[in-house]
Design a protein around this motif. Structure first.
Motif, mmCIF file in Angstrom:
data_model
loop_
_atom_site.group_PDB
_atom_site.id
_atom_site.type_symbol
_atom_site.label_atom_id
_atom_site.label_comp_id
_atom_site.label_asym_id
_atom_site.label_seq_id
_atom_site.Cartn_x
_atom_site.Cartn_y
_atom_site.Cartn_z
ATOM 1 N N UNK A 36 -24.322 90.839 88.167
ATOM 2 C CA UNK A 36 -23.967 92.084 87.496
ATOM 3 C C UNK A 36 -24.240 93.281 88.401
ATOM 4 N N UNK A 37 -25.364 93.257 89.098
ATOM 5 C CA UNK A 37 -25.713 94.350 90.000
ATOM 6 C C UNK A 37 -24.734 94.418 91.163
ATOM 7 N N UNK A 38 -24.355 93.258 91.690
ATOM 8 C CA UNK A 38 -23.410 93.216 92.805
ATOM 9 C C UNK A 38 -22.048 93.769 92.381
ATOM 10 N N UNK A 39 -21.552 93.354 91.229
ATOM 11 C CA UNK A 39 -20.263 93.831 90.732
ATOM 12 C C UNK A 39 -20.313 95.335 90.487
ATOM 13 N N UNK A 40 -21.419 95.807 89.950
ATOM 14 C CA UNK A 40 -21.558 97.245 89.679
ATOM 15 C C UNK A 40 -21.498 98.054 90.976
ATOM 16 N N UNK A 41 -22.160 97.562 92.006
ATOM 17 C CA UNK A 41 -22.134 98.255 93.294
ATOM 18 C C UNK A 41 -20.727 98.239 93.885
ATOM 19 N N UNK A 42 -20.049 97.128 93.746
ATOM 20 C CA UNK A 42 -18.680 97.050 94.262
ATOM 21 C C UNK A 42 -17.783 98.062 93.549
ATOM 22 N N UNK A 43 -17.925 98.155 92.234
ATOM 23 C CA UNK A 43 -17.125 99.121 91.471
ATOM 24 C C UNK A 43 -17.419 100.552 91.933
ATOM 25 N N UNK A 44 -18.680 100.850 92.208
ATOM 26 C CA UNK A 44 -19.056 102.192 92.649
ATOM 27 C C UNK A 44 -18.367 102.556 93.967
ATOM 28 N N UNK A 45 -18.142 101.558 94.807
ATOM 29 C CA UNK A 45 -17.537 101.801 96.113
ATOM 30 C C UNK A 45 -16.007 101.751 96.085
ATOM 31 N N UNK A 46 -15.436 101.290 94.964
ATOM 32 C CA UNK A 46 -13.987 101.106 94.909
ATOM 33 C C UNK A 46 -13.380 101.724 93.648
ATOM 34 N N UNK A 47 -13.862 102.910 93.302
ATOM 35 C CA UNK A 47 -13.286 103.700 92.207
ATOM 36 C C UNK A 47 -13.193 102.917 90.899
#
Length: 228
Positions: free
Chosen positions: A60-71
Motif C-alpha cells: 500500500x505504501x509503495x503504490x501510494x508513493x508511485x501515485x504521488x510521483x505519477x499524478x
C-alpha cells in the motif's frame, strides 16, 4: 520492487527480521520503504515470508508513493523481486493492496552457481545475456559473461547463472529476463559495466543493514541515493 530482509539476531531461534521494499522506476530512480518487523524468517526453508497483513501494508505504501510521483495514476505492472519464494498467504496480502488496473508479478531470483555450468568452445566464456529456458516460467540467465562490444569478459572465473522464476502472476518470461538484465546496469555506486545481480537483489543485504541500524519505529520513505 525488491524485497529486503535482515534478521535481528542471526544466531537466535526467534526468526524475527526487519523488512523493507525498494521501488525502482523506469527512470532508475528508487525509494526505500520500511516494512514491518516480525517473525518472517522460516528456519525450515531458510527463507523469509511476510504474513498477509504485513504484505498488504507494505505494498500500500509503495503504490501510494508511485501515485504521488505519477499524478495519481497507479502502475500498469508491478514486479516484485525476491530471493525467497512467494507463499500463498503473503501473495494474497500483496494482491489485496494492488488496484484493479495493476498487474502484480512475483519473480524469484536465486543463485544458480551450484546448479549448472555452461562452457563455450571459444576464447571467452558464455555471452552475457544468454538464457537457457527449461520451463515456461523459469530459466537460467547469465548476467555476466563475454561482452562483444567490449571484446572481453570482465570476471575471474567461469560465469555462473541466476535462476529466474516467474512464480506468481502472469508475464512473458522474455520480458522478465530483459528487465533483470537492465537492472544489472543501474548500480550507480559502481563504475562496473554491469553487476551480476540486479539492483533489486544486490542491495537487499546493504539496505537491511541500514534499516536494522535505525530505530525500530515508523520511518519515512527515503530516496535510494541515501543507501548507495
Amino acid at each position: 520492487m525488491g524485497l529486503a530482509y535482515k534478521r535481528l539476531d542471526p544466531t537466535g531461534d526467534d526468526g524475527f527480521a526487519c523488512c523493507a521494499a525498494q521501488m525502482f522506476l523506469a527512470s532508475g530512480e528508487g525509494v526505500v520503504f520500511r516494512g514491518a518487523l516480525g517473525p518472517w524468517f522460516r528456519a525450515d526453508s531458510k527463507q523469509f515470508h511476510l504474513d498477509a497483513p504485513a504484505a498488504k501494508a507494505l505494498l500500500e505504501v509503495v503504490i501510494r508513493e508511485y501515485r504521488d510521483k505519477h499524478e495519481g495514476k497507479a502502475p500498469t505492472q508491478l514486479f516484485i523481486h525476491a530471493k525467497s519464494s512467494f507463499q500463498d498467504e503473503e501473495w494474497r496480502g500483496f494482491l489485496a493492496s494492488a488496484p484493479p488496473e495493476t498487474s502484480v508479478v512475483g519473480v524469484q531470483i536465486a543463485d544458480g552457481r551450484d546448479s549448472l555450468k555452461l562452457f563455450r568452445p571459444a576464447k571467452y566464456p558464455v555471452l552475457r545475456g544468454t538464457a537457457l529456458v527449461y520451463q515456461d516460467n523459469e530459466a537460467f540467465l547469465w548476467t555476466s559473461g563475454y561482452v562483444p562490444r567490449l571484446d572481453t569478459y570482465i570476471g575471474p572465473e567461469t560465469p555462473n547463472p541466476l535462476i529466474v522464476r516467474v512464480q506468481k502472476g502472469t508475464c512473458p518470461l522474455e520480458q522478465v529476463l530483459s528487465d533483470v538484465m537492465g537492472l544489472t546496469k543501474i548500480n550507480f555506486n559502481s563504475c562496473l559495466h554491469n553487476d551480476r545481480l540486479p539492483v533489486t537483489i544486490r542491495f537487499a543485504d546493504a539496505v537491511g543493514d541500514v534499516i536494522l541500524g535505525a530505530p525500530q519505529t515508523g520511518e519515512p520513505k527515503l530516496p535510494f541515493k541515501f543507501y548507495v
